[in-house]
Design an enzyme around this catalytic site. Sequence first.
Site, PDB file in Angstrom:
ATOM      1  N   ARG A 174      -0.156   3.990  94.947  1.00  0.00           N
ATOM      2  CA  ARG A 174      -0.367   5.079  93.984  1.00  0.00           C
ATOM      3  C   ARG A 174       0.649   6.191  94.235  1.00  0.00           C
ATOM      4  O   ARG A 174       0.915   6.540  95.382  1.00  0.00           O
ATOM      5  CB  ARG A 174      -1.786   5.638  94.142  1.00  0.00           C
ATOM      6  CG  ARG A 174      -2.767   5.074  93.132  1.00  0.00           C
ATOM      7  CD  ARG A 174      -4.186   5.460  93.403  1.00  0.00           C
ATOM      8  NE  ARG A 174      -4.449   6.885  93.537  1.00  0.00           N
ATOM      9  CZ  ARG A 174      -5.674   7.399  93.639  1.00  0.00           C
ATOM     10  NH1 ARG A 174      -6.731   6.607  93.618  1.00  0.00           N
ATOM     11  NH2 ARG A 174      -5.859   8.692  93.770  1.00  0.00           N
ATOM     12  N   ARG A 208      -3.767  17.190  98.260  1.00  0.00           N
ATOM     13  CA  ARG A 208      -5.090  16.814  97.717  1.00  0.00           C
ATOM     14  C   ARG A 208      -6.205  17.228  98.670  1.00  0.00           C
ATOM     15  O   ARG A 208      -7.267  17.680  98.240  1.00  0.00           O
ATOM     16  CB  ARG A 208      -5.144  15.302  97.466  1.00  0.00           C
ATOM     17  CG  ARG A 208      -4.346  14.878  96.240  1.00  0.00           C
ATOM     18  CD  ARG A 208      -3.976  13.409  96.260  1.00  0.00           C
ATOM     19  NE  ARG A 208      -5.102  12.518  96.267  1.00  0.00           N
ATOM     20  CZ  ARG A 208      -5.021  11.223  96.621  1.00  0.00           C
ATOM     21  NH1 ARG A 208      -3.860  10.704  96.981  1.00  0.00           N
ATOM     22  NH2 ARG A 208      -6.092  10.475  96.591  1.00  0.00           N
ATOM     23  N   ARG A 234      -3.062   2.722 101.562  1.00  0.00           N
ATOM     24  CA  ARG A 234      -3.742   2.047 100.440  1.00  0.00           C
ATOM     25  C   ARG A 234      -2.735   1.328  99.543  1.00  0.00           C
ATOM     26  O   ARG A 234      -1.669   1.843  99.227  1.00  0.00           O
ATOM     27  CB  ARG A 234      -4.511   3.078  99.600  1.00  0.00           C
ATOM     28  CG  ARG A 234      -5.010   2.481  98.296  1.00  0.00           C
ATOM     29  CD  ARG A 234      -6.063   3.298  97.608  1.00  0.00           C
ATOM     30  NE  ARG A 234      -5.666   4.674  97.370  1.00  0.00           N
ATOM     31  CZ  ARG A 234      -6.499   5.605  96.930  1.00  0.00           C
ATOM     32  NH1 ARG A 234      -7.761   5.308  96.698  1.00  0.00           N
ATOM     33  NH2 ARG A 234      -6.078   6.838  96.740  1.00  0.00           N
ATOM     34  N   LYS A 247     -15.083   6.605  98.507  1.00  0.00           N
ATOM     35  CA  LYS A 247     -15.991   6.741  97.358  1.00  0.00           C
ATOM     36  C   LYS A 247     -15.791   5.587  96.375  1.00  0.00           C
ATOM     37  O   LYS A 247     -16.741   4.977  95.908  1.00  0.00           O
ATOM     38  CB  LYS A 247     -15.761   8.080  96.634  1.00  0.00           C
ATOM     39  CG  LYS A 247     -15.857   9.295  97.525  1.00  0.00           C
ATOM     40  CD  LYS A 247     -15.615  10.585  96.767  1.00  0.00           C
ATOM     41  CE  LYS A 247     -14.237  10.740  96.168  1.00  0.00           C
ATOM     42  NZ  LYS A 247     -13.130  10.874  97.148  1.00  0.00           N
ATOM     43  N   ARG A 260     -15.975  18.082  90.806  1.00  0.00           N
ATOM     44  CA  ARG A 260     -15.061  18.459  91.879  1.00  0.00           C
ATOM     45  C   ARG A 260     -14.879  19.963  91.985  1.00  0.00           C
ATOM     46  O   ARG A 260     -14.117  20.431  92.837  1.00  0.00           O
ATOM     47  CB  ARG A 260     -13.693  17.856  91.554  1.00  0.00           C
ATOM     48  CG  ARG A 260     -13.303  16.723  92.463  1.00  0.00           C
ATOM     49  CD  ARG A 260     -12.150  16.082  91.761  1.00  0.00           C
ATOM     50  NE  ARG A 260     -11.192  15.551  92.655  1.00  0.00           N
ATOM     51  CZ  ARG A 260     -11.010  14.228  92.788  1.00  0.00           C
ATOM     52  NH1 ARG A 260     -11.766  13.375  92.175  1.00  0.00           N
ATOM     53  NH2 ARG A 260     -10.057  13.795  93.554  1.00  0.00           N
TER      54      ARG A 260
END
Length: 218
Positions: A160, A171, A127, A13, A88
């Site tokens: 992160r 998550r 990531r 996203k 969300r």
Amino acid sequence: MRLVLLGPPGAGKGTQSIVLSKKYNLPHISTGDILREAVKASLPLGVKAKEYMDRGALVPDEVVTGIVADRLLKPDTKNGFILDGFPRTLKQAEDLDKALKKMSSGIDMVLYFATSTAVAIERLTGRRVCTSCGFNYHIKNIPPKKEGVCDMCGAPLFQRPDDNEETVRARLKVYEEQTKPLIDFYMKQGILKRVSGDMGVDELFKVLSKIFSDAKLA
Ligand code: AP5
């Protein structure tokens, strides 16, 4: 073009928001980015949000909805916006509809990035993010030219804190339980478009651009 990008963590996203925002000149509104900025600046909002973010839980609805409602009042949203990571929960979606209605506005399209769990886990654990400009890399799929250094600005990259496998799984569970019901919510409104988030970045961008031109949004 008033867009919502919906999909699990790691669906791409944020990555697509950045390119779409440039191509269509729309502000990219990411609640995750706004919250991370507040954490970095040690603002009271950030201190509160951090305890939820670190364990992969959602920050309370009223906090996040307030941030977005304020952001949507800024003049740069007049011709549209890209909402990334918001709404969300059903409550957030209903409150967003109410807030936009008050502004005689509404969402034009919700892009649902359907993404497999294995792909999401692989992308998130790999990531790396630039500490300065925020550009997202992936150690295998989108590696920087020099390991650990941003191609764009030369700053170091970091992982992160919520991108470790345990928190990623938490998550994804939160997504299944609290965010997935939004697919039905927006399908009923007739504004949901499903695309495969498993595609490569450029391929997906082409698919999205065609969707907008077919829908005469751009
Ligand atoms: P947030 O920052 O929104 O995280 P997220 O939804 O978990 O999304 P991600 O940024 O992890 O994934 P993405 O889909 O944007 O993927 P990306 O493009 O980065 O939220 C973080 C936290 O903040 C939440 O857990 C919560 O606590 C809080 N929060 C935020 N919004 C909230 C809300 N509305 N309500 C309550 N709490 C909220 O890509 C991931 C990786 O894959 C990158 O390395 C990228 O380079 C790579 N990649 C991307 N696309 C592709 C592709 N097509 N092919 C190959 N690699 C790709």
